[in-house]
Design a protein around this motif. Structure first.
Motif, mmCIF file in Angstrom:
data_model
loop_
_atom_site.group_PDB
_atom_site.id
_atom_site.type_symbol
_atom_site.label_atom_id
_atom_site.label_comp_id
_atom_site.label_asym_id
_atom_site.label_seq_id
_atom_site.Cartn_x
_atom_site.Cartn_y
_atom_site.Cartn_z
ATOM 1 N N ILE A 122 -5.579 -6.581 6.410
ATOM 2 C CA ILE A 122 -4.476 -5.610 6.377
ATOM 3 C C ILE A 122 -3.953 -5.458 4.949
ATOM 4 C CG2 ILE A 122 -2.097 -5.191 7.115
ATOM 5 C CD1 ILE A 122 -2.799 -6.600 9.754
ATOM 6 N N ILE A 123 -3.743 -6.596 4.277
ATOM 7 C CA ILE A 123 -3.223 -6.574 2.901
ATOM 8 C C ILE A 123 -4.207 -5.861 1.978
ATOM 9 C CG2 ILE A 123 -2.620 -8.021 0.918
ATOM 10 C CD1 ILE A 123 -1.659 -10.136 2.965
ATOM 11 N N GLU A 124 -5.486 -6.211 2.107
ATOM 12 C CA GLU A 124 -6.504 -5.612 1.232
ATOM 13 C C GLU A 124 -6.607 -4.110 1.459
ATOM 14 O OE1 GLU A 124 -11.155 -6.435 -0.055
ATOM 15 O OE2 GLU A 124 -10.015 -7.926 1.082
ATOM 16 N N ARG A 125 -6.505 -3.675 2.716
ATOM 17 C CA ARG A 125 -6.581 -2.237 3.003
ATOM 18 C C ARG A 125 -5.404 -1.495 2.376
ATOM 19 N NH1 ARG A 125 -5.854 -2.111 8.172
ATOM 20 N NH2 ARG A 125 -3.812 -1.114 8.173
ATOM 21 N N LYS A 126 -4.200 -2.081 2.477
ATOM 22 C CA LYS A 126 -3.018 -1.433 1.899
ATOM 23 C C LYS A 126 -3.135 -1.325 0.376
ATOM 24 C CE LYS A 126 0.576 -2.304 5.359
ATOM 25 N NZ LYS A 126 1.024 -0.896 5.427
ATOM 26 N N ILE A 127 -3.619 -2.393 -0.263
ATOM 27 C CA ILE A 127 -3.783 -2.373 -1.722
ATOM 28 C C ILE A 127 -4.830 -1.338 -2.124
ATOM 29 C CG2 ILE A 127 -4.578 -3.720 -3.715
ATOM 30 C CD1 ILE A 127 -3.331 -6.195 -2.379
ATOM 31 N N ASN A 128 -5.961 -1.331 -1.422
ATOM 32 C CA ASN A 128 -7.024 -0.367 -1.728
ATOM 33 C C ASN A 128 -6.547 1.072 -1.530
ATOM 34 O OD1 ASN A 128 -9.092 -2.117 -2.523
ATOM 35 N ND2 ASN A 128 -9.692 -2.531 -0.410
ATOM 36 N N ASP A 129 -5.858 1.321 -0.414
ATOM 37 C CA ASP A 129 -5.373 2.679 -0.136
ATOM 38 C C ASP A 129 -4.390 3.143 -1.199
ATOM 39 O OD1 ASP A 129 -6.921 2.741 2.109
ATOM 40 O OD2 ASP A 129 -5.282 2.433 3.540
ATOM 41 N N TYR A 130 -3.507 2.241 -1.630
ATOM 42 C CA TYR A 130 -2.473 2.602 -2.606
ATOM 43 C C TYR A 130 -3.097 3.095 -3.912
ATOM 44 C CZ TYR A 130 1.512 2.066 -5.795
ATOM 45 O OH TYR A 130 2.490 2.287 -6.728
ATOM 46 N N PHE A 131 -4.061 2.341 -4.441
ATOM 47 C CA PHE A 131 -4.656 2.716 -5.723
ATOM 48 C C PHE A 131 -5.716 3.811 -5.570
ATOM 49 C CE2 PHE A 131 -3.011 -1.579 -6.616
ATOM 50 C CZ PHE A 131 -2.243 -1.291 -7.737
ATOM 51 N N ASN A 132 -6.481 3.778 -4.482
ATOM 52 C CA ASN A 132 -7.502 4.813 -4.273
ATOM 53 C C ASN A 132 -6.878 6.188 -4.065
ATOM 54 O OD1 ASN A 132 -9.614 3.010 -4.521
ATOM 55 N ND2 ASN A 132 -9.735 2.590 -2.324
ATOM 56 N N VAL A 138 -9.828 -0.140 -7.706
ATOM 57 C CA VAL A 138 -9.274 -1.483 -7.545
ATOM 58 C C VAL A 138 -10.370 -2.385 -7.000
ATOM 59 C CG1 VAL A 138 -8.376 -0.946 -5.227
ATOM 60 C CG2 VAL A 138 -7.408 -2.859 -6.528
ATOM 61 N N ARG A 139 -10.481 -3.577 -7.580
ATOM 62 C CA ARG A 139 -11.509 -4.530 -7.161
ATOM 63 C C ARG A 139 -10.902 -5.922 -7.015
ATOM 64 N NH1 ARG A 139 -13.574 -0.544 -6.148
ATOM 65 N NH2 ARG A 139 -15.598 0.315 -6.793
ATOM 66 N N LYS A 140 -11.280 -6.594 -5.947
ATOM 67 C CA LYS A 140 -10.849 -7.968 -5.711
ATOM 68 C C LYS A 140 -11.816 -8.899 -6.431
ATOM 69 C CE LYS A 140 -9.855 -11.042 -1.781
ATOM 70 N NZ LYS A 140 -9.857 -11.104 -0.290
ATOM 71 N N LYS A 162 8.888 3.094 -8.505
ATOM 72 C CA LYS A 162 9.091 1.640 -8.582
ATOM 73 C C LYS A 162 8.039 0.851 -7.799
ATOM 74 C CE LYS A 162 14.042 2.167 -9.361
ATOM 75 N NZ LYS A 162 15.412 1.854 -8.908
ATOM 76 N N PHE A 163 6.794 1.334 -7.857
ATOM 77 C CA PHE A 163 5.654 0.609 -7.301
ATOM 78 C C PHE A 163 5.907 0.189 -5.849
ATOM 79 C CE2 PHE A 163 5.807 0.162 -11.854
ATOM 80 C CZ PHE A 163 4.506 0.425 -12.254
ATOM 81 N N PRO A 164 5.946 1.144 -4.928
ATOM 82 C CA PRO A 164 6.307 0.856 -3.529
ATOM 83 C C PRO A 164 5.357 -0.097 -2.811
ATOM 84 C CG PRO A 164 5.427 3.087 -3.759
ATOM 85 C CD PRO A 164 5.656 2.577 -5.142
ATOM 86 N N ILE A 165 4.145 -0.296 -3.342
ATOM 87 C CA ILE A 165 3.201 -1.205 -2.686
ATOM 88 C C ILE A 165 3.781 -2.614 -2.590
ATOM 89 C CG2 ILE A 165 2.021 -1.693 -4.876
ATOM 90 C CD1 ILE A 165 0.442 -1.628 -1.354
ATOM 91 N N VAL A 166 4.607 -3.009 -3.568
ATOM 92 C CA VAL A 166 5.209 -4.351 -3.552
ATOM 93 C C VAL A 166 6.110 -4.506 -2.332
ATOM 94 C CG1 VAL A 166 6.732 -5.948 -4.781
ATOM 95 C CG2 VAL A 166 5.077 -4.575 -6.064
ATOM 96 N N GLU A 167 6.930 -3.487 -2.073
ATOM 97 C CA GLU A 167 7.831 -3.543 -0.916
ATOM 98 C C GLU A 167 7.054 -3.422 0.392
ATOM 99 O OE1 GLU A 167 11.820 -1.298 0.848
ATOM 100 O OE2 GLU A 167 10.965 -0.695 -1.079
ATOM 101 N N GLN A 168 6.008 -2.588 0.398
ATOM 102 C CA GLN A 168 5.205 -2.420 1.614
ATOM 103 C C GLN A 168 4.576 -3.742 2.045
ATOM 104 O OE1 GLN A 168 2.334 0.701 0.871
ATOM 105 N NE2 GLN A 168 3.918 2.130 0.176
ATOM 106 N N ILE A 169 4.043 -4.482 1.079
ATOM 107 C CA ILE A 169 3.401 -5.757 1.403
ATOM 108 C C ILE A 169 4.440 -6.785 1.848
ATOM 109 C CG2 ILE A 169 2.071 -7.685 0.466
ATOM 110 C CD1 ILE A 169 0.409 -5.183 0.932
ATOM 111 N N SER A 170 5.639 -6.750 1.245
ATOM 112 C CA SER A 170 6.670 -7.741 1.594
ATOM 113 C C SER A 170 7.170 -7.575 3.024
ATOM 114 C CB SER A 170 7.848 -7.656 0.617
ATOM 115 O OG SER A 170 8.544 -6.429 0.777
ATOM 116 N N LYS A 171 6.907 -6.412 3.634
ATOM 117 C CA LYS A 171 7.323 -6.188 5.023
ATOM 118 C C LYS A 171 6.346 -6.795 6.023
ATOM 119 C CE LYS A 171 9.995 -2.003 4.073
ATOM 120 N NZ LYS A 171 10.093 -0.537 4.268
ATOM 121 N N ILE A 172 5.201 -7.259 5.508
ATOM 122 C CA ILE A 172 4.235 -7.933 6.383
ATOM 123 C C ILE A 172 4.673 -9.384 6.528
ATOM 124 C CG2 ILE A 172 1.834 -8.628 6.684
ATOM 125 C CD1 ILE A 172 1.035 -6.295 4.878
ATOM 126 N N GLU A 173 5.043 -9.786 7.720
ATOM 127 C CA GLU A 173 5.507 -11.155 7.950
ATOM 128 C C GLU A 173 4.647 -11.841 8.990
ATOM 129 O OE1 GLU A 173 9.512 -12.104 8.653
ATOM 130 O OE2 GLU A 173 10.321 -10.770 7.127
#
Length: 569
Positions: A122-132, A138-140, A162-173
């Protein structure tokens, strides 16, 4: 002979004084046959013979200059780089940066083995989608690290959002642990390689400030910060403390002697941590001194207890004495600060290459860089906690009661009696000290203040004003000993008033106005104080303004508060 070489680029031979001994035809044509250049510094005062490769501005153009040492002489080659712009940078539209999952180890420990792959997907998909989605790549490259490349034209938009990906990931608990990201970006370097180095430095700074944020670094150590308003990423792993303890031991054993110093206007955390380090150094039978310019009222009780022990005879020295004592193999250990300007003796850092830094404050610009070892944990309650944790892994060290209670006092003062910034390891450190003989009543006596100081603190609270609905602001308007410590205590007191979420107290010290800020968490006072050139923690920070009146300082502070509120709403 250079003159006989057929080279298309300028080349010269110089001696140790940088006088030109020989030059080829291309060099003579380049500078002009009629112009006689006798020394390299006539071309550029910025030339450094110790650098193999450097970029210099010569006659309004940038050249890559390569230096090679041969038989007590130096050969210099001047290569014009057509891709360099007027700022000395490679013309590029590439933006490069790194992404790190801050608390991957904690997530891995607390998530069921069968659920972890799904979470990371889930985290990797969100990061990839954000930059793609922005047309980037983006490469791991490690289990918790990514590198990305974007069009530099997107940077203004990224800053605006303000780089919303940071907040999006922080909502994953998963359970009670939020996943957090940090992003480091480098810009305006002389090349893409330098931008990548800037990005690595920016990522390190983001982690040093508690993680869960984005930091942009550019040339001349300029930084921009986005996010980081939440609490620091709590880490309960003990591996890091054990590794740092063993690293410290190796450096102590290889040193001729050790000098420990804290920050200017030391508090109980600074002195307590220094005493803890002193006990470790003594255990390995190395000469150790602690730099202390002035014994302030806030540390006098602990200082008196320490010096009453004969093993502390001659241990405390002034900055001047420290500069006279330091040698090439001296190890300098800095505690409770990471900023050069705040050290008790900043000049000491230029006298040796063996430097260790222990600090718990959120990292900011002006940090010590030429260290051999650093243990910087923004999530720790205090430096005393960090030193105590290392002591748990160094078997055989015997601390005096004054040292033990100094460490506990350091933890107590920075946690406001265990109310702020406490984690599992904070209480474990306190339990370790209690087990080894700390007396809480005796520790309490270290906090006693004079009647005048108590009355001054009471007056600060009495005259406080309410601003912006939930903030209190006040001033110290009388002469007291150690006013910067007093206003910090008064700011803490103001937070105990119902409805007050943030407090600010100002005082005048010489030609400076000192500001102490405290928060219950809703307002990040560190970010606010950084606007005034200061720093600290989310819940406690400070700043100093020079050559301004109290009225102007207060007006400036209130303007910055308004600015912060607008940015965060």
């Amino acid at each position: 002979m250079i003159d006989g070489m057929v080279l298309s680029f300028p080349c010269i031979k110089v001696n140790n004084d940088l006088d030109i001994l020989e030059s080829n035809h291309a060099f003579k044509t380049w500078v002009g046959e009629e112009k006689e250049i006798k020394n390299v510094l006539e071309l550029s005062n910025d030339y450094d013979v110790l650098k193999h490769n450097q970029r210099l501005l010569i006659n309004d153009k940038f050249y890559d200059v390569y230096t090679n040492a041969v038989n007590n002489c130096f050969y210099l080659e001047f290569i014009e780089n057509p891709y360099i712009n007027v700022k000395g940078q490679v013309d590029s539209n590439i933006l490069v940066g790194f992404v790190l999952i801050d608390n991957y180890a904690e997530v891995e420990e607390n998530v069921e083995e069968t659920r972890l792959p799904h979470l990371m997907a889930i985290i990797e998909r969100k990061i990839n989608d954000y930059f793609n989605n922005m047309g980037g790549i983006v490469r791991k490259f490690e289990k918790d690290k990514y590198i990305f490349v974007l069009n530099k034209d997107l940077l203004p938009e990224l800053k605006e959002t303000k780089f919303p990906i940071v907040e999006q990931i922080s909502k994953i608990e998963i359970g009670n642990i939020p996943v957090t990201l940090s992003i480091g970006i480098g810009i305006n370097g002389t090349s893409i390689n330098e931008d990548m180095e800037f990005a690595r430095g920016a990522l390190d700074l983001a982690l040093g400030r508690g993680g869960n944020q984005t930091v942009i670094k550019e040339a001349d150590d300029k930084y921009q910060y986005f996010g980081g308003d939440g609490n620091e990423v709590i880490k309960n792993s003990r591996v890091r403390a054990r590794v740092k303890a063993y690293g410290l031991i190796e450096l102590i054993l290889s040193a001729s002697d050790v000098i420990v110093m804290g920050h200017k206007n030391p508090d109980l955390d600074s002195l307590g941590a220094a005493a803890g380090i002193y006990s470790i150094v003594r255990f390995y039978d190395k000469k150790c001194n602690i730099v202390l310019q002035k014994v302030t009222s806030s540390i006098k009780a602990l200082y008196d207890r320490l010096v009453s022990d004969e093993k502390y005879d001659g241990v405390f020295i002034t900055p001047e004495q420290a500069l006279a004592k330091v040698k090439r193999r001296t190890l300098v250990i800095v505690v409770d600060t990471h900023r050069v300007m705040l050290c008790e003796c900043p000049e000491l850092l230029d006298k040796t290459s063996r430097i260790v830094v222990f600090d718990h404050h959120r990292k900011t610009s002006g940090a010590i860089e030429n260290y051999s070892l650093t243990y910087h944990e923004a999530y720790a309650s205090s430096t005393s906690e960090m030193v105590t944790e290392m002591l748990m892994y160094i078997k055989g060290v015997r601390l005096s009661r004054a040292e033990i209670e100094g460490l506990l006092a350091g933890i107590t003062v920075d946690t406001k009696n265990f109310a702020f910034k406490t984690g599992i390891k904070t209480f474990e450190a306190a339990a370790f000290l209690k087990k080894n003989g700390a007396d809480t009543i005796s520790v309490r006596r270290l906090f006693k203040s004079s009647f005048d100081a108590y009355m001054a603190k009471t007056e600060i609270v009495r005259t406080a004003e309410i601003i912006f609905d939930n903030m209190a602001i006040s001033e110290l308007d009388r002469e007291v000993e150690n006013p910067s410590v007093l206003i910090a205590q008064a700011a803490d007191e103001l937070l105990s008033i119902d409805g007050i979420e943030v407090s600010y107290v100002l005082c005048k010290v010489g030609n400076r106005i000192c500001i102490s800020a405290r928060s219950l968490g809703k307002v990040n006072v560190q970010k606010l104080m950084e606007k005034l050139g200061g720093g600290g923690h989310q819940a406690g920070a400070a700043a100093q303004l020079e050559n301004v009146s109290m009225e102007d300082a207060r007006e400036l502070l209130e303007n910055k508060i308004e600015e912060y509120i607008e940015e965060t709403n």
